[in-house]
Scaffold this motif. Structure first.
Motif, PDB file in Angstrom:
ATOM      1  N   ASP A  86       0.834  -1.206   0.000  1.00 64.90           N
ATOM      2  CA  ASP A  86       0.000   0.000   0.000  1.00 64.90           C
ATOM      3  C   ASP A  86       0.865   1.250   0.000  1.00 64.90           C
ATOM      4  OD1 ASP A  86      -2.844  -0.942   0.362  1.00 64.90           O
ATOM      5  OD2 ASP A  86      -1.938  -1.905   2.125  1.00 64.90           O
ATOM      6  N   ARG A  87       0.212   2.378  -0.220  1.00 66.36           N
ATOM      7  CA  ARG A  87       0.826   3.692  -0.035  1.00 66.36           C
ATOM      8  C   ARG A  87       0.178   4.372   1.167  1.00 66.36           C
ATOM      9  NH1 ARG A  87       3.038   6.430  -4.942  1.00 66.36           N
ATOM     10  NH2 ARG A  87       3.582   4.729  -6.360  1.00 66.36           N
ATOM     11  N   ASP A  88       0.983   5.115   1.892  1.00 69.96           N
ATOM     12  CA  ASP A  88       0.479   5.949   2.978  1.00 69.96           C
ATOM     13  C   ASP A  88       1.083   7.327   2.764  1.00 69.96           C
ATOM     14  OD1 ASP A  88      -0.395   7.169   5.246  1.00 69.96           O
ATOM     15  OD2 ASP A  88       0.579   5.805   6.663  1.00 69.96           O
ATOM     16  N   GLY A  89       0.374   8.164   1.989  1.00 73.85           N
ATOM     17  CA  GLY A  89       0.954   9.425   1.578  1.00 73.85           C
ATOM     18  C   GLY A  89       2.105   9.159   0.624  1.00 73.85           C
ATOM     19  N   ASP A  90       3.288   9.675   0.980  1.00 70.68           N
ATOM     20  CA  ASP A  90       4.478   9.438   0.155  1.00 70.68           C
ATOM     21  C   ASP A  90       5.213   8.159   0.537  1.00 70.68           C
ATOM     22  OD1 ASP A  90       4.049  11.793  -1.252  1.00 70.68           O
ATOM     23  OD2 ASP A  90       5.229  13.001   0.152  1.00 70.68           O
ATOM     24  N   SER A  91       4.743   7.479   1.571  1.00 70.18           N
ATOM     25  CA  SER A  91       5.424   6.268   2.058  1.00 70.18           C
ATOM     26  C   SER A  91       4.889   5.024   1.362  1.00 70.18           C
ATOM     27  CB  SER A  91       5.241   6.131   3.567  1.00 70.18           C
ATOM     28  OG  SER A  91       5.797   7.230   4.243  1.00 70.18           O
ATOM     29  N   TYR A  92       5.797   4.087   1.169  1.00 70.32           N
ATOM     30  CA  TYR A  92       5.439   2.777   0.647  1.00 70.32           C
ATOM     31  C   TYR A  92       5.429   1.818   1.834  1.00 70.32           C
ATOM     32  CZ  TYR A  92       6.477   4.559  -4.056  1.00 70.32           C
ATOM     33  OH  TYR A  92       6.474   5.262  -5.236  1.00 70.32           O
ATOM     34  N   VAL A  93       4.342   1.081   2.006  1.00 71.79           N
ATOM     35  CA  VAL A  93       4.137   0.273   3.201  1.00 71.79           C
ATOM     36  C   VAL A  93       3.853  -1.175   2.805  1.00 71.79           C
ATOM     37  CG1 VAL A  93       2.741  -0.056   5.270  1.00 71.79           C
ATOM     38  CG2 VAL A  93       3.258   2.252   4.472  1.00 71.79           C
ATOM     39  N   VAL A  94       4.488  -2.119   3.518  1.00 71.63           N
ATOM     40  CA  VAL A  94       4.228  -3.544   3.308  1.00 71.63           C
ATOM     41  C   VAL A  94       3.718  -4.120   4.630  1.00 71.63           C
ATOM     42  CG1 VAL A  94       5.161  -5.765   2.593  1.00 71.63           C
ATOM     43  CG2 VAL A  94       6.113  -3.653   1.636  1.00 71.63           C
ATOM     44  N   THR A  95       2.523  -4.684   4.596  1.00 70.67           N
ATOM     45  CA  THR A  95       1.965  -5.354   5.770  1.00 70.67           C
ATOM     46  C   THR A  95       2.115  -6.853   5.564  1.00 70.67           C
ATOM     47  OG1 THR A  95       0.364  -3.570   6.075  1.00 70.67           O
ATOM     48  CG2 THR A  95      -0.080  -5.644   7.209  1.00 70.67           C
ATOM     49  N   VAL A  96       2.787  -7.500   6.503  1.00 75.85           N
ATOM     50  CA  VAL A  96       3.108  -8.918   6.358  1.00 75.85           C
ATOM     51  C   VAL A  96       2.438  -9.704   7.473  1.00 75.85           C
ATOM     52  CG1 VAL A  96       4.948 -10.626   6.149  1.00 75.85           C
ATOM     53  CG2 VAL A  96       5.347  -8.272   5.376  1.00 75.85           C
ATOM     54  N   ARG A  97       1.634 -10.676   7.086  1.00 79.91           N
ATOM     55  CA  ARG A  97       1.124 -11.655   8.041  1.00 79.91           C
ATOM     56  C   ARG A  97       1.911 -12.933   7.812  1.00 79.91           C
ATOM     57  NH1 ARG A  97      -4.457 -14.361   7.002  1.00 79.91           N
ATOM     58  NH2 ARG A  97      -3.053 -15.656   5.794  1.00 79.91           N
ATOM     59  N   GLU A  98       2.723 -13.293   8.814  1.00 76.34           N
ATOM     60  CA  GLU A  98       3.581 -14.458   8.671  1.00 76.34           C
ATOM     61  C   GLU A  98       2.768 -15.747   8.807  1.00 76.34           C
ATOM     62  OE1 GLU A  98       6.464 -14.185   7.620  1.00 76.34           O
ATOM     63  OE2 GLU A  98       7.315 -12.260   8.277  1.00 76.34           O
ATOM     64  N   LYS A  99       3.385 -16.871   8.456  1.00 77.66           N
ATOM     65  CA  LYS A  99       2.683 -18.148   8.485  1.00 77.66           C
ATOM     66  C   LYS A  99       2.317 -18.572   9.904  1.00 77.66           C
ATOM     67  CE  LYS A  99       5.050 -21.721   7.173  1.00 77.66           C
ATOM     68  NZ  LYS A  99       5.912 -22.590   6.334  1.00 77.66           N
ATOM     69  N   ASP A 100       2.939 -17.942  10.928  1.00 78.23           N
ATOM     70  CA  ASP A 100       2.566 -18.235  12.312  1.00 78.23           C
ATOM     71  C   ASP A 100       1.427 -17.342  12.797  1.00 78.23           C
ATOM     72  OD1 ASP A 100       3.840 -15.808  12.577  1.00 78.23           O
ATOM     73  OD2 ASP A 100       5.429 -16.534  13.898  1.00 78.23           O
ATOM     74  N   GLY A 101       0.882 -16.501  11.897  1.00 79.94           N
ATOM     75  CA  GLY A 101      -0.248 -15.642  12.232  1.00 79.94           C
ATOM     76  C   GLY A 101       0.111 -14.263  12.728  1.00 79.94           C
ATOM     77  N   VAL A 102       1.382 -14.015  13.016  1.00 82.88           N
ATOM     78  CA  VAL A 102       1.803 -12.702  13.500  1.00 82.88           C
ATOM     79  C   VAL A 102       1.827 -11.714  12.327  1.00 82.88           C
ATOM     80  CG1 VAL A 102       3.670 -11.387  14.572  1.00 82.88           C
ATOM     81  CG2 VAL A 102       3.145 -13.705  15.371  1.00 82.88           C
ATOM     82  N   GLU A 103       1.250 -10.537  12.535  1.00 82.40           N
ATOM     83  CA  GLU A 103       1.166  -9.529  11.483  1.00 82.40           C
ATOM     84  C   GLU A 103       1.914  -8.273  11.906  1.00 82.40           C
ATOM     85  OE1 GLU A 103      -2.487  -9.080   9.044  1.00 82.40           O
ATOM     86  OE2 GLU A 103      -2.526  -7.010   9.845  1.00 82.40           O
ATOM     87  N   ALA A 104       2.639  -7.662  10.981  1.00 79.33           N
ATOM     88  CA  ALA A 104       3.368  -6.425  11.268  1.00 79.33           C
ATOM     89  C   ALA A 104       3.378  -5.546  10.016  1.00 79.33           C
ATOM     90  CB  ALA A 104       4.790  -6.734  11.718  1.00 79.33           C
TER      91      ALA A 104
END
Length: 645
Positions: A86-104
């Motif tokens: 995604d984009r957040d203004g001028d920032s490029y953002v990656v949201t990762v949900r790992e296979k263990d269910g933890v999301e960051a």
């Protein structure tokens, strides 16, 4: 065990900090960097060619020209992991949900590369930049996973957040100008800096401040380093120096410093070039893993005759100097090239030579003599050893060949028959160094005589000869010591390094003069090889003259390993030398850090568990065992060891 006593008394010199061997020689005055933009007004043509090259765009900040069609909310899923861009203004953002269910959620710091893929570099805290495993295919305009066949859970050292995907330590040095890694072992933080992201003008020519002073008509202040007539530290017009400048990044090697060495510095003073070792190269020297060209090229006849990168590649754009076969026929033709008078004059584009229809891909020189291999999923890299296809050796050496790469429905025997038919007097009849190296890999004792003979054959490339010495290992015990020691007089430091590796197998009382000679060599790579050879011996067994030099050996090793403290391999070395010296607490601390960095190393866990039992008792060892099995549940060695606790 606290980090403050990590190395123990035997390796206390390693705690001197990172000032001992940094980016430039300690205490030496050098000109300032000025940045590539300062070059464009006078060097417009070179600047324009460089600006859009793979060097110029090797590392960059994200913008409208990167990830075209991406970061619009798309998701990519693989093996239980999901990444959303995604984009957040001028920032490029990656949201990762790992296979263990933890999301960051991670901010994209920058972009690695430009074509055929663009690599998101994500910030994960503590100054860490990590190479994400999901990358952008520029041509297909889609995301794909670099390692789709590998199971890489978050706790794996090869997971994208792990040490082996760390941009600061594994990648940035060759994607930047004036880069300094600056890892703080005590806090496990990075404070990395660079003069310029991307491989700029000064990455090859050296800092430009003195040059600007010269062209502006003033006299530059005196500097402790040697400058060429134009005020640069690197004399790119000198072929060997130019080749070594390329080799700093275009090679598989161990780096000694905190980042980029000063351009113009000798390769072997800053790096230890990888031998033709298993896992990197096939037994005959063909590329296996990514080895980045230099080690391949050094095997070639072209390298031995003085050909350099610039004979085939335009230095600023990095593109080949001509299209198709014209790159090769600038020398390999009926006209030849006066720079290389030993060339046989012939029409190499004639069907009588290619044995393939004119104008087809199969008739391209590179199709037979520079076979490519795809890395990173979509990036073909060509083998630069420029070898004659040898399908007659493929079954014996378990190595590929150009013929079957294309004719994958045929056998190696079929291909060998075709080569024999087309070239009855060809070079396929000659012995190949790969036959000896393969024997040396399998049984160095049985192959000792052949390995020595290969090392002594000065018609072979120096890297091949050095590898033969490096492979000797226990086989060196049956050879004449003076013959091995004679290699320390060779002018190529790689051969001297190989010889010192061979001498490690011999009784230290007999090898002491050679180890001392290596320890006082003018080249750092050789001194380091000698230091490691000395430190691998029990101190109480060293003769007096070597015992007196032990501190010098520790210092040579220490000034290198202090810049590698974010590498598990460095801690394994420290552990090994601590064990040899009898300092088990220091070895335990080193192994503890090694398995923290790479918990998927059963051998390191095994040594750690055994020593913990010896020093701290069974209960502490049992705790280590539980940790080891949590990361390596199916390892038979650890399972067997668990039965003892």
């Amino acid at each position: 065990m606290t980090l403050k006593i990590f190395f123990g008394m035997a390796l206390a010199c390693l705690m001197l900090g990172t000032a001992g061997f940094a980016q430039t020689p300690h205490g030496v005055d050098v000109p300032d960097y000025v940045g590539s933009e300062a070059c464009k007004d006078c060097h417009t043509e070179a600047y324009d060619a460089w600006k859009t090259s793979h060097h110029g765009e090797a590392w960059r900040m994200p913008g409208d020209d990167s990830f075209v069609g991406a970061f619009e909310g798309e998701s990519f899923e693989h093996d239980g992991m999901r990444a959303t861009f995604d984009r957040d203004g001028d920032s490029y953002v990656v949201t990762v949900r790992e296979k263990d269910g933890v999301e960051a959620r991670y901010d994209m710091h920058s972009v690695g590369g430009v074509h055929p893929l663009e690599h998101p570099i994500l910030s994960t805290g503590k100054g860490r930049l990590q190479s994400f495993d999901v990358v952008w295919d520029v041509a297909q305009r889609e995301w794909y996973h670099l390692y789709p066949d590998q199971d890489l859970p978050p706790e794996d050292a090869f997971h994208w957040t792990g040490v082996y995907k760390n941009w600061n330590s594994r990648c940035a040095e060759c994607h930047a100008t004036g880069f300094e890694k600056s890892y703080d072992f005590q806090t496990r933080r990075y404070a990395s800096t660079q003069v310029e992201i991307g491989v700029g003008c000064e990455a090859c020519h050296g800092p430009g401040a003195a040059h600007l002073t010269l062209v502006e008509g003033a006299k530059p202040e005196p500097f402790a380093v040697a400058l060429d007539d134009w005020g640069f530290t690197a004399t790119m017009s000198e072929p060997t120096e130019a080749m070594e400048q390329c080799a700093g990044c275009h090679s598989r090697r161990e780096g000694f410093g905190n980042g980029n060495p000063l351009p113009g510095a000798a390769f072997a003073d800053n790096y230890n070039l990888a031998m033709l070792r298993p896992g990197l190269y096939h037994a005959d020297g063909q590329i296996l893993d990514e080895v980045y060209v230099y080690g391949s090229f050094l095997q070639s006849k072209m390298s031995q005759k003085g050909v350099t990168c610039a004979n085939c590649h335009e230095p600023h754009s990095a593109e080949v100097v001509a299209e198709g076969n014209a790159v090769c026929t600038q020398c390999h033709s009926l006209a030849g090239n006066t720079e290389f008078e030993s060339l046989r004059l012939a029409d190499y584009e004639d069907v009588a030579h290619t044995n393939h229809p004119e104008g087809t891909d199969a008739a391209q020189c590179v199709s037979c003599h520079m076979v490519d291999k795809v890395y990173m999923g979509t990036d073909p890299r060509r083998d630069h050893s420029f070898r004659v296809p040898r399908p007659d050796l493929s079954d014996t050496l378990d190595s590929p060949n150009a013929c079957i790469t294309c004719h994958d429905d045929q056998s190696n025997a079929w291909a060998a028959g075709k080569v024999q038919e087309w070239f009855p007097e060809g070079r396929w009849q000659e012995p190949h160094y790969g036959e000896v190296l393969a024997k040396g890999r399998a049984n160095p004792r049985a192959a000792a005589g052949d390995l020595l003979g290969l090392a002594q054959d000065n018609t072979q490339s120096n890297l091949v000869r050095a590898t033969a010495l490096w492979l000797l290992g226990p086989g060196a015990t049956s050879l004449d010591l003076k013959e091995l020691g004679a290699f320390l007089e060779n002018e190529d430091p790689q051969i001297r390094v190989g010889a010192l590796n061979a001498l490690r197998a011999r009784a230290v009382v007999a090898t002491a003069p050679y180890l001392l000679q290596g320890l006082n060599d003018e080249v750092r790579a050789v001194r380091l090889a000698a230091a490691r050879a000395i430190m691998s011996q029990r101190p109480d067994r060293l003769p007096d003259r070597l015992r007196a030099a032990l501190g010098q050996a520790y210092r040579e090793f220490g000034m290198v390993v202090q810049n590698q403290m974010d590498f598990a391999e460095a801690h394994l070395q420290v552990a090994g030398y601590s064990m040899v010296s009898g300092n088990l607490p220091s070895a335990i601390a080193a192994l503890s850090e090694a398995v923290r960095l790479n918990p998927q190393n059963p051998q390191a866990w095994s040594s750690l568990i055994r020593m913990t039992a010896q020093v701290e008792g069974a209960r502490a060892a049992q705790k280590r065992m539980r940790q080891a099995l949590a990361y390596n549940p199916d390892d038979p060695g650890l399972q067997q060891l668990a039965e003892q606790f």
